[in-house]
Design an enzyme around this catalytic site. Structure first.
Site, PDB file in Angstrom:
ATOM      1  N   HIS A 506       0.832  -1.210   0.000  1.00 20.97           N
ATOM      2  CA  HIS A 506       0.000   0.000   0.000  1.00 20.97           C
ATOM      3  C   HIS A 506       0.867   1.261   0.000  1.00 20.97           C
ATOM      4  O   HIS A 506       0.693   2.154  -0.841  1.00 20.97           O
ATOM      5  CB  HIS A 506      -0.906  -0.014   1.243  1.00 20.97           C
ATOM      6  CG  HIS A 506      -1.822   1.155   1.353  1.00 20.97           C
ATOM      7  ND1 HIS A 506      -3.150   1.099   1.021  1.00 20.97           N
ATOM      8  CD2 HIS A 506      -1.606   2.439   1.776  1.00 20.97           C
ATOM      9  CE1 HIS A 506      -3.714   2.266   1.213  1.00 20.97           C
ATOM     10  NE2 HIS A 506      -2.791   3.107   1.682  1.00 20.97           N
ATOM     11  N   GLU A 507       1.797   1.323   0.934  1.00 20.49           N
ATOM     12  CA  GLU A 507       2.645   2.515   1.025  1.00 20.49           C
ATOM     13  C   GLU A 507       3.551   2.643  -0.200  1.00 20.49           C
ATOM     14  O   GLU A 507       3.845   3.759  -0.641  1.00 20.49           O
ATOM     15  CB  GLU A 507       3.469   2.487   2.313  1.00 20.49           C
ATOM     16  CG  GLU A 507       2.645   2.489   3.594  1.00 20.49           C
ATOM     17  CD  GLU A 507       1.590   3.578   3.643  1.00 20.49           C
ATOM     18  OE1 GLU A 507       1.787   4.655   3.024  1.00 20.49           O
ATOM     19  OE2 GLU A 507       0.543   3.363   4.279  1.00 20.49           O
ATOM     20  N   HIS A 513       3.448   6.670  -6.917  1.00 17.17           N
ATOM     21  CA  HIS A 513       2.701   7.842  -7.375  1.00 17.17           C
ATOM     22  C   HIS A 513       3.575   9.093  -7.255  1.00 17.17           C
ATOM     23  O   HIS A 513       3.564   9.970  -8.126  1.00 17.17           O
ATOM     24  CB  HIS A 513       1.437   7.983  -6.526  1.00 17.17           C
ATOM     25  CG  HIS A 513       0.374   8.825  -7.146  1.00 17.17           C
ATOM     26  ND1 HIS A 513      -0.781   9.181  -6.476  1.00 17.17           N
ATOM     27  CD2 HIS A 513       0.268   9.406  -8.369  1.00 17.17           C
ATOM     28  CE1 HIS A 513      -1.545   9.913  -7.262  1.00 17.17           C
ATOM     29  NE2 HIS A 513      -0.925  10.073  -8.406  1.00 17.17           N
TER      30      HIS A 513
END
Length: 733
Positions: A506-507, A513
């Site tokens: 997730h991180e 991004h």
């Protein structure tokens, strides 16, 4: 020697003393204020340009942006250190600077001459139309930010707005302090009977907590060395740090111990918490919560909004409180039948363990029993198959295949590598390259729980991709990815639970991004400028590869034998994906509705009103009773000390987008390089330079649908809902 590009502008943490950073921050504020002092207004009262071209106005705007790099950098380092290595000195300097930072930020947001330059740019329609999209988008967002900073208010109201902003920054920091202090203050020594059921790794965590307890009490003078020597070794202590807490709640047979620890956890920083800070002050967050809500409401009224939720949503994809509430309640209706079956299954198993009425402190314990019985899956049995080095290498292999990029660690123990400064020995640094070996950026991993580090996991976009041709300044993105995983123990590397694997993915999705952006306008590069209810899309999207057999094969092998995860365990892990998904979804909706409603309520709620709202939401959507003493809200840092106020719904909103985006990979192949390139080009590379809805539709070729989210969650009666009808479709640091 492998060198570090100067475009990374890495920080020297060895020299990052709080006092030094304080001087740098104050100097940067003074320099920027002097620049603002010399500015004159360039538009009249009607917003028309006065003796300044749009080109010159843009030059001034860009010069001011560049000037603020020094402040962003020094403050970014200090605030990061306050999160990962907090001590009295760092905290004191950090908090002493908060009012000054707030005053400066408010001045910038209300500065008419600076505002007038932005107006001059947009008023010259021909000039504005020629700007690159990222620059145009940054200017549009800046104008909105001016409005939300009170630029149009009368002077007396601007002063009131500034005071509110300053007080809010201080209150939020204090709220966060109280949670950290309350978490670290709790230590419960255990006897042998209380250890029954705990796993080998759990016992190692408790022993490590016991060693820390001994050192802490000796240093504080609470115990003498003679007292310490009299304690057994190993000395088992239950703390509220997440790895330790979960080890007890999942495996301890002693139900009373589980309830004791649960109560301590859910009453942190509440009226039931008797701990104090170093100054002897109460850690109760009750008054702070009501003050924060009152000040946010005052801020909203000053800006002409009905409530703070409307202020928050003015910067998001969702248009209104009603729209978000409808989305959440509709999703709750979809999830409830599944959740009721989840609860019935847990209660059936609980009966076998003599538990007539399942309680929150039983849930994780019984859920583990169900997994072992129904799925033949034990988290402890699969933990050895997820050693952290293997998981990290596999994660890198996955993103290399998806996006044609390469990750290389910069180690300080290699004589051929240029050393990189770290803030702790646990930290590692990596560089990211494209297929042609062009450097894209760098990132730090700080993944283990320890004293002085706030809980949770996050990505801090410390430094954005940015260029400023006037001074030949080139800056590549750098970020910090932080977790609180189980540390390495007993000479073995850190062994992750699958939940921790998901957190890492997730991180890292957030990190990609930030790092893969091709935008060089800092305000809209990477995660910057992305609507908050879309910023979780890339992070939740990345989790899918940790739920796929092909992905799991890359991130797992036994820590001792190197053997692959056996097929029966792999099948069980994949089968358990939607285990308890109904109850978990309702829990998220409960928190999101609570957050939305307390910020939409006017007049602002006091502490009793906050608790009453939470109880009402629970009666609406929860299917399991919560004890009256539960004070989860007092530790809800996301909304009282983070950026999620009236925005916690973003996790479910973005999950809809991420599930729909991943369904494209399900159609094309999860490692399809063409689809991977399309996702990189339309989502990851463009950052906030276009609206998130535009980016999503450029990737998917249509508006978002809820179908994939319902399917991925395992809910029955899946139905398609167009994002335009629901928007009921829909970050960190």
């Amino acid at each position: 020697m492998t060198s570090i590009s100067p475009d990374l502008h890495l920080a020297d943490f060895a020299s990052a003393a709080p006092s030094t950073l304080q001087i740098e921050i104050l100097n940067a504020i003074n320099t920027a204020n002097a620049f603002l002092d010399d500015m004159t207004t360039t538009t009249d009262n009607n917003g028309h340009s006065v003796d300044m071209s749009a080109e010159q106005a843009l030059a001034d705007v860009m010069a001011f942006d560049h000037m603020n790099l020094a402040l962003d950098r020094s403050w970014g380092i200090l605030s990061h250190l306050n999160s990962v290595t907090s001590n009295d000195e760092i905290r004191h300097v950090h908090h002493e600077l908060l009012p000054k930072l707030s005053a400066y930020g408010t001045r910038v947001g209300q500065h008419q001459p600076l505002f007038s330059r932005y107006q001059t740019i947009v008023n010259d329609e021909a000039f504005f139309a020629r700007l690159e999209p990222a620059r145009a988008r940054a200017i549009e967002l800046a104008l909105r930010s001016f409005e939300l900073s009170g630029v149009a208010l009368a002077k007396a109201e601007q002063e009131k707005f500034a005071a509110i902003q300053s007080e809010l920054s201080t209150l939020s920091a204090t709220f966060s302090d109280h949670i950290l202090d309350a978490t670290q203050a709790h230590a419960l020594p255990l006897n042998d009977k209380q250890l029954t059921g705990l796993t080998e790794s759990g016992l190692a965590l408790l022993a490590d907590a016991g060693a820390q307890y001994k050192a802490r009490t000796l240093a504080s003078g609470s115990l003498t060395q003679e007292d310490i020597d009299a304690l057994p070794t190993p000395y088992y202590v239950a703390s509220l740090n997440i790895p330790v807490y979960l080890a007890v709640m999942t495996y301890a047979d002693d139900r009373r111990l589980r309830e004791t620890l649960y109560r301590a956890y859910v009453t942190r920083a509440s009226e039931f918490d008797t701990h104090t800070n170093a100054k002897g002050e109460s850690l109760n967050n009750a008054d702070i919560m009501s003050q924060i809500l009152q000040l946010r409401e005052q801020k909203a009224k000053l800006l002409g909004f009905t409530d703070y939720a409307a202020v928050s949503l003015s910067k998001k994809m969702a248009d209104s409180v009603a729209e978000v509430e409808t989305f959440l309640r509709d999703l709750a209706a979809q999830a409830t039948p599944t959740a009721e079956r989840d609860l019935a299954q847990l209660q059936q198993y609980a009966n076998a363990y003599g538990i007539d009425e399942l309680q929150p402190w039983d849930s994780a314990y019984i859920a583990e029993k169900v997994k072992q019985s129904e799925f033949n899956l034990s988290q402890e049995e699969i933990r050895p198959y997820f050693p952290l080095p293997k998981v990290i290498n596999g994660l890198f292999a996955i993103v290399e295949r998806l996006y044609d990029i390469k990750v290389k660690e910069q180690t300080n123990d290699n004589a051929n590598s240029q050393p990189v400064s770290h803030w702790h020995d646990d930290v590692s640094f990596y560089q990211l390259f494209d297929a042609d070996d062009n450097l894209l950026g760098g990132f730090y991993f700080d993944l283990f729980a320890r004293s002085g580090k706030r809980g949770g996991a996050w990505m801090n976009g410390f430094q954005s991709r940015y260029s400023y041709d006037e001074q030949a300044h080139q800056q590549l993105p750098v970020c910090f990815m932080v977790g609180n995983f189980t540390p390495a123990l007993d000479g073995k590397p850190s062994l992750l639970t699958h939940d921790e694997v998901l957190t890492l993915f997730h991180e890292f999705g957030h990190g990609l991004h930030h790092l893969l952006t091709q935008v060089t306008v800092g305000d809209v590069a990477g995660v910057n400028g992305v609507e908050w209810d879309a910023v979780e899309l890339p992070s939740q999207f990345m989790e899918n590869w940790a739920w796929d057999a092909e992905g799991i094969a890359l991130i797992s092998s036994h820590v001792e034998t190197g053997e692959a995860l056996p097929k029966d365990k792999l099948d069980a892990l994949l089968a358990v994906k939607n285990f308890q998904s109904g109850m978990q979804t309702l829990r998220q909706i409960e928190l999101a509705l609570f957050d939305l409603l307390i910020h939409a309520h006017t007049p602002a709620l006091d502490y009793e009103g906050i608790l009453a709202t939470l109880n009402t939401v629970r009666s609406d959507v929860a299917i399991m009773q919560t004890p009256d003493y539960n004070r989860f809200a007092n530790g809800f840092s996301h909304i009282f000390a983070g950026g999620y106020a009236a925005g916690y719904y973003s996790y479910k909103w973005a999950e809809l987008l991420s599930a729909d985006a991943f369904s494209k990979f399900e159609e094309d192949g999860i490692f399809n390089p063409v689809t991977g390139k399309a996702f990189r080009d339309t989502i990851l590379s463009v950052g906030g330079s276009f609206p998130a809805k535009t980016n999503f539709e450029n990737f998917r070729g249509r508006s978002a649908s809820i179908d994939a989210l319902l399917r991925h969650s395992g809910f029955a009666n899946t139905k398609k809902v167009d994002a335009a009808n629901a928007q009921t479709t829909h970050e960190v640091i």
